[in-house]
Design an enzyme around this catalytic site. Structure first.
Site, PDB file in Angstrom:
ATOM      1  N   LYS A   1     -30.065  37.442   9.223  1.00 18.03           N
ATOM      2  CA  LYS A   1     -30.326  38.247   8.028  1.00 18.03           C
ATOM      3  C   LYS A   1     -29.190  39.254   7.837  1.00 18.03           C
ATOM      4  O   LYS A   1     -28.714  39.860   8.817  1.00 18.03           O
ATOM      5  CB  LYS A   1     -31.667  38.969   8.197  1.00 18.03           C
ATOM      6  CG  LYS A   1     -32.123  39.782   6.995  1.00 18.03           C
ATOM      7  CD  LYS A   1     -33.503  40.378   7.270  1.00 18.03           C
ATOM      8  CE  LYS A   1     -34.030  41.208   6.115  1.00 18.03           C
ATOM      9  NZ  LYS A   1     -35.392  41.736   6.379  1.00 18.03           N
TER      10      LYS A   1
ATOM     11  N   SER B   1     -38.847  40.732   3.240  1.00 16.09           N
ATOM     12  CA  SER B   1     -37.494  40.797   2.728  1.00 16.09           C
ATOM     13  C   SER B   1     -36.571  39.750   3.328  1.00 16.09           C
ATOM     14  O   SER B   1     -35.464  39.526   2.846  1.00 16.09           O
ATOM     15  CB  SER B   1     -36.918  42.195   2.996  1.00 16.09           C
ATOM     16  OG  SER B   1     -36.890  42.478   4.390  1.00 16.09           O
TER      17      SER B   1
ATOM     18  N   SER C   1     -41.984  41.656   6.797  1.00 17.27           N
ATOM     19  CA  SER C   1     -40.860  40.818   6.371  1.00 17.27           C
ATOM     20  C   SER C   1     -40.556  39.672   7.311  1.00 17.27           C
ATOM     21  O   SER C   1     -39.788  38.773   6.955  1.00 17.27           O
ATOM     22  CB  SER C   1     -39.605  41.679   6.191  1.00 17.27           C
ATOM     23  OG  SER C   1     -39.809  42.634   5.170  1.00 17.27           O
TER      24      SER C   1
END
Length: 477
Positions: free
Chosen positions: A80, A154, A178
């Site tokens: 990420k 997210s 997330s």
């Protein structure tokens, strides 16, 4: 359609067996994955990819090693883009914030030292603020099953990369859900480990006192293997914690265990009619595995969830982007800016009142562990099309955190587990929740749930690898 691989799947067990049996090589796998990425439909997965030569260089160095000497030998993974990977910019999905780290994050270094190969940096809700996967200048990240639907956020890019067979596992972050919401929407295991188990050194903070590095994997066994490598005390990171010895419950060893579920009137599905029967089926499934179901009062968890965005913890998000808000506020996504700017308002008195309230809720919630070994909830109560979120971005996002926002405030561990499909073919998932340091117990139970449910690998038409016994206590200091 993805180009074929030289192995059945990228599940770690399958790929490790192929390496041991000399059926493929890390170099070949890197070539095949980059070909897959080039051919894959656009889902808004990536923010940056290194030149293939960089990944090939690491793959070729593994040629001098025996596969059995490294626990993640030749295993490709995605990162990420709020987690540092040396040589690629860290953007947190905000180009004005971007910087080039000279060193990879603590967990990334541990994974690479174990033989894992980073493939690229993935898209996210800007500054990890959102559960939808849409709040990014790099475009919305779309669901791996139906591009009209959200990926979840997210960490949407990290989840979709694994679901679509572009990585064996990926790293995300999880402050409010997330690491679990995108797992549920993409038919994956999503491990939200105990806070501090995986160091957040080299991770852009969201709420620094609550942040956790999450793991997306095709199977619970894969998540356990990755966690056992990535975990460890990081003396340079103030919020890293030494892992406590021992485990809380062992459903494989004991056979019978007690699991709590919210009382029927406390369950929320926000008008979704497909999810309730799937949750009922998941409850019955856990009972068939030896579980005794006990309804519990979910009210303390619901009240705790509200604190995360309605309380002073927004101030932690504000601290991260304060300079941008003062000098270049238009660099932030409008919805992200709207949410984070509210963090400038809480006073110290409000922060202490919220802490007192949280401590009371902790004490109330702790009582359930006297009666149950594990809590099971839906991971999310519903899902949404991208166009729905565009019309009502904040309220619908709040619905997605109903079963997830409380977890880090209460210092709990959790695993999102696939649990079936709706009539429309979209995944449904449940979350197994336990006290701090119950991570491997939860993963072992998740493995049983996943294998007995017969779920496929992510969004791919591939079966799960053969079930394997998990190591109950693979702690590393």
């Amino acid at each position: 359609m993805n180009p074929p691989l030289s192995v059945r799947s990228l599940a770690i067990a399958d790929l490790a067996a192929a390496y041991r049996e000399r059926r493929t090589t890390p170099t070949r796998i890197v070539h095949e994955i980059f070909a897959r990425i080039a051919a894959a439909p656009d889902r808004g997965i990536w923010i940056s990819l290194p030149p293939i030569e960089r990944a090939l260089e690491q793959a070729e160095t593994l040629g001098a090693c025996e596969p059995s000497t490294l626990p993640l030998y030749g295993i490709p993974f995605a990162v990420k883009d709020n987690i540092d990977l040396a040589g690629l910019p860290t953007t947190a999905a905000c180009p004005a914030f971007a910087y080039l780290p000279s060193e990879s994050a603590f967990v990334v270094r541990r994974l690479m030292n174990a033989g894992a190969i980073p493939i690229g940096k993935t898209n996210l809700d800007q500054f990890a603020t959102g559960l939808v996967g849409m709040r990014s200048p790099y475009g919305a990240c779309r669901n791996s099953f139906d591009p009209d639907y959200i990926s979840g956020g997210s960490s949407g890019g990290s989840a979709v990369a694994v679901a679509m067979g572009l990585a064996s596992f990926s790293l995300g972050t999880d402050t409010a859900g997330s690491g679990r919401v995108p797992a549920a929407f993409n038919n994956l295991i999503g491990l939200k480990p105990s806070c501090g188990r995986l160091s957040t050194g080299g991770v852009v903070p969201c709420c620094r006192t609550l942040d956790a590095v999450a793991i997306f994997a095709l199977t619970a066994e894969d998540a356990a293997r990755v966690c056992s490598v990535a975990e460890g005390f990081d003396a340079a990171e103030p919020y890293s914690r030494r892992i406590a010895a021992g485990v809380r419950f062992a459903p494989r060893a004991r056979g019978v265990f007690r699991f709590g579920v919210p009382q029927r009137e406390q369950l929320q599905f926000f008008g979704n009619t497909a999810y309730p029967p799937l949750f009922d089926a998941a409850v019955a499934h856990l009972q068939r595995l030896g579980g005794e179901c006990m309804p519990i009062d979910f009210a303390p968890f619901i009240e705790t969830s509200r604190l995360l965005y309605e309380g002073p913890w927004l101030a932690e998000r504000y601290i991260v982007v304060e300079a941008l808000l003062r000098g270049a506020r238009d660099a932030l996504h409008p919805v992200t800016r709207q949410i984070i700017e509210a963090g400038a308002k809480p006073a110290a008195t409000e922060a202490f009142r919220a802490q007192y309230r949280l401590q009371g809720l902790r004490r109330r919630s702790e009582r359930i562990w006297d009666d149950v070994d594990v809590l099971m909830t839906p991971t999310v109560g519903t899902t949404y099309r991208i166009r729905d979120i565009e019309v009502d971005p904040v309220r619908l996002n709040t619905h997605l955190g109903f079963y997830t926002n409380f977890m880090n405030l209460l210092d709990l561990a959790g695993v999102a587990v696939p649990a079936g499909f709706t009539p429309a073919g979209l995944p449904f998932g449940v979350s197994l929740v336990g006290p701090t340091w119950s991570d491997y117990d939860l993963l072992a139970l998740a493995a049983r749930v996943q294998h007995h449910a017969g779920a496929r690998l992510g969004a791919q038409e591939l079966p799960l690898p053969e079930e394997r016994q998990l190591d109950w206590n693979p702690h590393r200091s």
